[in-house]
Design a protein around this motif. Structure first.
Motif, mmCIF file in Angstrom:
data_model
loop_
_atom_site.group_PDB
_atom_site.id
_atom_site.type_symbol
_atom_site.label_atom_id
_atom_site.label_comp_id
_atom_site.label_asym_id
_atom_site.label_seq_id
_atom_site.Cartn_x
_atom_site.Cartn_y
_atom_site.Cartn_z
ATOM 1 N N SER A 20 -2.339 10.050 -2.528
ATOM 2 C CA SER A 20 -1.563 11.255 -2.767
ATOM 3 C C SER A 20 -1.144 11.878 -1.439
ATOM 4 N N ALA A 21 -2.119 11.985 -0.546
ATOM 5 C CA ALA A 21 -1.846 12.669 0.719
ATOM 6 C C ALA A 21 -0.871 11.874 1.598
ATOM 7 N N GLY A 23 2.096 9.975 2.523
ATOM 8 C CA GLY A 23 3.386 9.762 1.869
ATOM 9 C C GLY A 23 4.533 9.926 2.839
ATOM 10 N N LEU A 24 5.681 10.288 2.287
ATOM 11 C CA LEU A 24 6.856 10.503 3.130
ATOM 12 C C LEU A 24 6.544 11.555 4.186
ATOM 13 N N GLY A 25 5.653 12.496 3.828
ATOM 14 C CA GLY A 25 5.262 13.557 4.763
ATOM 15 C C GLY A 25 4.711 12.988 6.057
ATOM 16 N N TYR A 102 11.645 14.819 -3.602
ATOM 17 C CA TYR A 102 10.853 13.730 -3.014
ATOM 18 C C TYR A 102 11.349 12.380 -3.542
ATOM 19 N N PHE A 223 1.850 20.193 3.119
ATOM 20 C CA PHE A 223 2.654 19.159 2.456
ATOM 21 C C PHE A 223 1.952 17.818 2.582
ATOM 22 N N SER A 224 1.545 17.501 3.807
ATOM 23 C CA SER A 224 0.983 16.181 4.061
ATOM 24 C C SER A 224 -0.356 15.986 3.366
ATOM 25 N N SER A 226 -1.214 17.268 0.636
ATOM 26 C CA SER A 226 -1.003 17.536 -0.801
ATOM 27 C C SER A 226 -1.755 18.779 -1.259
HETATM 28 N N1 VAL Z 1 1.293 14.568 0.552
HETATM 29 C C1 VAL Z 1 2.410 13.755 0.218
HETATM 30 C C2 VAL Z 1 3.229 13.465 1.449
HETATM 31 O O1 VAL Z 1 2.810 13.747 2.529
HETATM 32 C C3 VAL Z 1 3.215 14.353 -0.913
HETATM 33 C C4 VAL Z 1 2.361 14.507 -2.167
HETATM 34 C C5 VAL Z 1 3.888 15.635 -0.589
HETATM 35 O O2 VAL Z 1 4.263 12.925 1.402
#
Ligand code: VAL
Length: 445
Positions: A20-21, A23-25, A102, A223-224, A226
Motif C-alpha cells: 500500500s505504502a 507506490g507512485l508516491g 492515481y 501520501f507515501s 498511505s
Molecule cells: N502510498 C501510496 C503511494 O505512495 C498510495 C496509496 C498513495 O503511492
C-alpha cells in the motif's frame, strides 16, 4: 454475520501494508520532489518527518483498526462515536479522491510499458519525448482506456478478498518489485558520471529550503506512507491480536522509506549521468527517464522493466485505497464485496475522467486557479491527509490512550519501554507540528 477475514501471516500483512505504502508516491513523486527541492535537504526533512510523525500516525492508525476490526468510519463509531466518525469519513473521502487521479497516472505507466516494447520511446531527445508525453496525456481517449484497464485490475484484486486477493497479490508482486528495483539501481549507479546524482541526493543544500518545502515534505510523507486515507486503519482491522503491531508499523515505514530513497538513487544518478535537469517536475519519469534509457545499451528492456515496476507499485497501492471504501460498504452498509468493489470501482473511474481530460480538452477549466487533476491532488494530499493525521493523533493520544496501550501490548502482555515517547508524539508533537506546517503551507501563519 460473516467472520472477519484475517491476514494469513505476519509477512503477508507487512507485504500488503508495504504494498500500500510503496507506490507512485515513492517512485514517481519522491525523486522529482527531491529534484525540485534541493536534493539532500529535502531528503533530510522528509526523513525527520517520516520517523517522528509518520511512524507514530502509522502505528496509531493500525491500532485503531485492530482494536475495532472495523472499516475507517466504523472504527471511530465503535470506539467513541459523536463527531469522531467524521475523521474516518475524511479518510474515506481522501481515498476516493486519490484513487480517481492515481489510476489515471497508473494508466500512463501501462501505456509506457507498451510504448517501451514497441520502441516508440527509443528517442534520445527529451524535447521529442516531451511532445510524445504531452500529446499522449492530452489525448481525450487513449489515457482513459488505460485508466479503465488499471481500475479493472484493481477491482479484480479487491473483489477476490483480503487473503486470496490482496495478500496473495502482494506476496508475488512485492518481491518482484524489489528485484526489479535492485537491477535498475545497479544499472543506474554504474553509469559513468552517476556520482554527481548520488552526491545531489546525499549532500544537503539548505539554501532552497522554505516553509513550502517543509509542507511539501509533510504531504509527501502522508501520501507515501498511505496515512490519513484510512488504508492503515482498514489493513490493521484484518490483523490478529497475536501480531506485534509496533514492529510491523516499523517495518512498513522502513520499507516505504527505503524504496523512496532507492528510487532517488535509481533516477537521479541516471539523470545527472546524461546531463539532464533534475528539477524537470512530474515529467521526470515519463520524459527524462526514457531519454536516459535511450542512451543505454538494451535501453528498451530497462525502460520496460522500469514501467513494469511502476505499474506493480501502483497496483498494490490502488488496491489498498479501493479496499478502504469497499470495507466501509461491506461492513456498514451490508453490500456484498463483489458489488461494492465493482460499483465503487466504476464511480471512481468516472471521477477520474475529468482529471485525465484536464491534461487536454478541459485544460482551460480551472477551479480556484487549478485544473481538475491538480485540484484533486491538492484537496487530498495537502488538506485531507494531514488534517486526518492530526485528528487521528489526538484521538489515540487523548480519547483511547488506555485501550491503545493495551492493544500495543496484546501480543505478549508487555507494555514496551517507548510507549510514553509515542504518547508524547501523538498527544502533543504530531498535532502541533501538523497544524503549524499546514497553516504555514497555506500562508495563514
Ligand atoms: N502510498 C501510496 C503511494 O505512495 C498510495 C496509496 C498513495 O503511492
Amino acid at each position: 454475520m460473516i467472520k472477519r477475514e484475517h491476514w494469513g501471516s505476519r509477512l503477508g500483512f507487512i507485504l500488503a501494508a508495504a504494498g500500500s505504502a510503496v507506490g507512485l508516491g515513492n517512485i514517481w513523486k519522491f525523486p522529482y520532489m527531491a529534484g525540485e527541492n534541493g536534493g539532500g535537504a529535502f531528503l533530510l526533512i522528509y526523513l525527520a518527518l517520516v520517523f517522528t510523525i509518520g511512524l507514530s500516525v502509522m502505528l496509531a492508525e493500525m491500532v485503531i483498526g485492530r482494536m475495532t476490526a472495523k472499516n475507517a468510519i466504523g472504527a471511530f463509531a465503535k470506539l467513541k462515536g459523536g463527531a469522531w466518525p467524521l475523521v474516518g469519513l475524511c479518510g474515506v473521502a481522501a481515498a476516493f479522491i486519490i484513487l480517481s487521479f492515481y489510476s489515471v497516472v497508473a494508466g500512463w505507466t501501462i501505456s509506457y510499458m507498451v510504448k517501451s516494447i514497441t520502441g516508440a520511446l527509443a528517442i534520445e531527445d527529451p524535447a521529442a519525448l516531451g511532445s510524445i508525453f504531452g500529446g499522449f496525456i492530452a489525448d481525450p481517449v487513449s489515457p482513459l482506456i488505460y485508466h479503465a484497464i488499471f481500475m479493472a485490475l484493481t477491482v479484480f484484486v479487491v473483489l477476490a478478498g483480503v487473503g486470496s486477493g490482496i495478500e496473495r497479490a502482494s506476496k508475488i508482486l512485492m518481491p518482484a518489485l524489489f528485484a526489479l528495483l535492485l537491477v535498475l539501481i545497479v544499472r543506474s549507479v554504474t553509469l559513468p558520471g552517476a556520482g554527481e546524482g548520488i552526491a545531489f541526493l546525499l549532500s544537503p543544500d539548505f539554501s532552497k529550503v522554505t516553509w513550502a518545502t517543509v509542507s511539501e515534505a509533510l504531504s509527501q510523507a502522508f501520501f507515501s506512507l498511505s496515512l490519513g486515507m484510512g488504508a492503515m486503519i482498514t489493513y490493521g482491522s484484518y490483523l490478529s491480536k497475536k501480531e506485534n503491531i509496533a514492529s510491523s508499523a516499523g517495518w512498513v515505514t522502513l520499507l516505504d522509506t527505503s524504496v523512496a530513497v532507492m528510487a532517488g538513487l535509481l533516477i537521479l544518478p541516471a539523470v545527472f549521468a546524461f546531463g539532464f535537469d533534475p528539477s524537470a517536475g512530474p515529467g521526470l519519469t515519463f520524459i527524462t527517464l526514457p531519454a536516459v534509457f535511450a542512451h543505454m545499451p538494451m535501453g528498451s528492456i530497462f525502460a520496460f522493466m522500469f514501467f513494469l515496476l511502476l505499474g506493480i507499485a501502483a497496483l498494490t497501492s490502488a488496491v489498498s485505497i479501493l479496499e478502504v471504501v469497499v470495507a466501509y460498504f461491506v461492513d456498514d452498509r451490508g453490500i456484498s464485496r463483489k458489488w461494492a468493489s465493482i460499483t465503487v470501482g466504476v464511480i471512481i473511474f468516472l471521477l477520474g475522467i475529468p482529471s485525465s481530460l484536464s491534461m487536454g480538452l478541459m485544460g482551460e477549466f480551472k477551479i480556484f486557479g487549478l485544473g481538475f487533476f491538480d485540484l484533486m491532488d491538492y484537496v487530498s494530499s495537502k488538506l485531507l491527509l494531514p488534517i486526518g493525521g492530526l485528528f487521528i493523533s489526538l484521538f489515540v493520544g487523548w480519547v483511547v490512550w488506555g485501550k491503545a496501550k493495551e492493544d500495543i501490548a496484546a501480543h505478549n502482555g508487555v507494555v514496551p519501554f517507548w510507549i510514553n515517547g509515542w504518547g508524547i508524539i501523538v498527544k502533543f508533537i504530531a498535532p502541533l507540528a501538523i497544524a503549524f506546517i499546514l497553516l504555514k503551507g497555506l500562508g495563514v501563519l
